[in-house]
Design an enzyme around this catalytic site. Structure first.
Site, PDB file in Angstrom:
ATOM      1  N   GLY A  91       0.820  -1.203   0.000  1.00  0.00           N
ATOM      2  CA  GLY A  91       0.000   0.000   0.000  1.00  0.00           C
ATOM      3  C   GLY A  91       0.862   1.265   0.000  1.00  0.00           C
ATOM      4  CB  SER A 187       3.098  -3.762  -3.627  1.00  0.00           C
ATOM      5  OG  SER A 187       2.875  -2.430  -4.001  1.00  0.00           O
ATOM      6  CE1 TYR A 188       6.492   2.193   1.008  1.00  0.00           C
ATOM      7  CE2 TYR A 188       5.757   1.106   3.013  1.00  0.00           C
ATOM      8  CZ  TYR A 188       6.488   2.094   2.379  1.00  0.00           C
ATOM      9  OH  TYR A 188       7.221   2.991   3.133  1.00  0.00           O
ATOM     10  CG  ASP A 386       3.570  -3.642 -11.592  1.00  0.00           C
ATOM     11  OD1 ASP A 386       2.708  -2.751 -11.731  1.00  0.00           O
ATOM     12  OD2 ASP A 386       4.288  -3.754 -10.579  1.00  0.00           O
ATOM     13  CG  HIS A 438       1.536  -4.519  -8.420  1.00  0.00           C
ATOM     14  ND1 HIS A 438       2.794  -3.972  -8.378  1.00  0.00           N
ATOM     15  CD2 HIS A 438       1.018  -4.342  -7.171  1.00  0.00           C
ATOM     16  CE1 HIS A 438       3.024  -3.464  -7.167  1.00  0.00           C
ATOM     17  NE2 HIS A 438       1.965  -3.693  -6.423  1.00  0.00           N
TER      18      HIS A 438
END
Length: 464
Positions: A91, A187-188, A386, A438
């Site tokens: 996020g 991701s994060y 992505d 992603h």
């Protein structure tokens, strides 16, 4: 005589049955009271399964009333012998229940009406016990009784709370103490996963037998280094014809990627690219259709990482199905979730957390160096369609580790087709997943499963 033999046979049968019953009963009785309270009997609309599930809350900070929500799906076979794997979504502020559990690696998928579940053929709990954690507090069902916590979350507190969660969760589930343990995410979570691994490593120092038996971690499309990620991201946009030559040159000339803050000129050029040159595409998967339901776009910056978080999902709309399903009172009751009456709707991502993130480490590369030196198994993978945290960003960041190559770049295979490409370094394995966006396990579930199996086994990806 025959009657006596029959009686003896019946007695032996009864003893065997009684022994089996008692042995089985011991397994059930072996659950602690809290484990029994956390056990999921069945979720609404769930197909029959042969594995156990548990979910609930673990308080990580009594003073502020922070509690994190977890969901454990035990391995479908021999769960007592399989490793434990923690999954984290990024996020920052997005739910591991919404993404990891419900559209990526979990055992279930949600149907379009949010009324029932169906099985995921390539669920990762076929080979491991998977623990999903909604982190930090304020994400999904995880909560805090101190409202200011939602306005000043960041990397450091998230890692500390996650470590506290693991220590306390293993007190609740002592059968997982000393078990081989891995961390995974995307991701994060490229920040969350190595940072938590680092906290565990430091916590374990000096302990003769650490209860958290950390063996390694695997992260996908991972935010890694603010400078190199951003240079690699803009290169992906240009090389995949998403932006013009002029815009590409303007970004490189106007954006200072070594700074914690972008200039207005840089912001304006990036905004122009996204709003006028990208077109109506799914930036998380540039070659697949977009979701036409509730397309709300927001440009958000986490420090100097370019993030475009669209609050709609995949299938291309699977995120919408999750929001229908997990807001159902019967689902929340079955999950032992929302027990305190959270004063807001469950959402896949918390916009408040994303917009108010305070501390974000500029580069995770020093952490990689430390954990590689510690001998942890580390894999990094990238879905190659992505554009948010693209393969070029990850390759450019990892290249600055200057690692020695052990196995030269080669194509790996899945189902007779090239599944991607990989290179093995001294201390780290990098792999791409061909045709994945992603969320790699969503777009290429079989390839992602083979990748995960190879990681757990500590083996190179298959060459044929």
């Amino acid at each position: 005589m025959a009657s006596l033999l029959l009686s003896q046979t019946a007695t032996k049968t009864s003893i065997i049955f009684l022994c089996f019953f008692l042995c089985f009963s011991n397994v059930v009785v072996a659950l602690t009271k809290q484990q029994e309270l956390d056990r999921i009997t069945a979720l609404p609309g769930q197909p029959p399964v042969g594995f156990s599930q548990f979910s609930g809350y673990v308080t990580v900070n009594e003073d502020h009333g922070r509690a994190l929500f977890y969901w454990l799906t035990q391995s479908a076979t021999n769960p007592d012998k399989k490793p434990l794997v923690l999954w984290l979504n990024g996020g920052p502020g997005c739910s591991s229940v919404a993404y990891g559990a419900s559209e990526e690696i979990g055992p279930f998928r949600i149907n379009k009406t949010g009324s029932s579940l169906y099985l995921n053929k390539y669920s990762w709990n076929k080979v491991a016990n998977i623990l999903f954690l909604e982190s930090p507090a304020g994400v999904g069902f995880s909560y805090t009784n101190t409202s200011s916590d939602l306005k000043d979350s960041g990397d450091n507190r998230t890692a500390n709370d996650a470590l506290n969660f693991l220590i306390r969760w293993m007190s609740r589930f002592p059968q997982y103490k000393y078990r081989d343990f891995y961390i995974s995410g995307e991701s994060y979570a490229g920040h969350y996963v190595p940072q938590l691994a680092n906290k565990i490593f430091d916590y374990n120092k000096g302990l003769s037998q650490p209860i958290i038996n950390l063996k390694g971690f695997i992260v996908g499309n991972a935010v890694t280094d603010s400078k190199y990620d951003n240079i690699g991201t803009v290169a992906f946009w240009w090389s995949h014809a998403m932006i013009s030559d002029k815009t590409y040159k303007n970004i490189l000339n106007s954006c200072n990627f070594t700074s914690d803050k972008f200039s207005k000129k840089c912001d304006d050029i990036v905004d122009y690219a996204m709003n006028h040159e990208f077109g109506d595409i799914d930036q998380y998967s540039i070659y697949t259709p977009t979701c036409k339901v509730a397309q709300n776009s927001t440009l958000i910056r986490v420090k100097n990482t370019l993030i475009h978080r669209r609050f709609s999902g995949y299938d291309p709309c699977t995120e919408n199905y999750a929001e229908k399903y997990y807001n159902r009172p019967d689902v929340q009751k079955a999950l032992h979730a929302n027990t305190t009456g959270i004063p807001y709707k469950w959402t896949a991502c918390s916009e408040v957390l994303i917009k108010n993130w305070k501390d974000s480490e500029f580069s995770i590369l020093p952490t990689y160096r430390k954990l590689m030196a510690a001998g942890l198994r580390i894999w990094v993978f990238s879905g190659d369609t992505d554009s948010v945290v693209p393969v070029t960003a990850t390759r450019f960041s990892l290249s600055h580790l200057n690692l020695k190559i052990k196995t030269q770049w080669y194509p790996w295979y899945s189902g007779g087709q090239v599944g991607g490409w990989t290179e093995v370094y001294d201390g780290l394995t990098f792999a791409t997943v061909r045709g994945a966006g992603h969320e790699v396990p969503l777009f290429q579930p079989r390839r992602a499963f083979i990748l995960f199996q190879s990681f757990l086994a500590g083996k190179e990806l298959p060459r044929s």
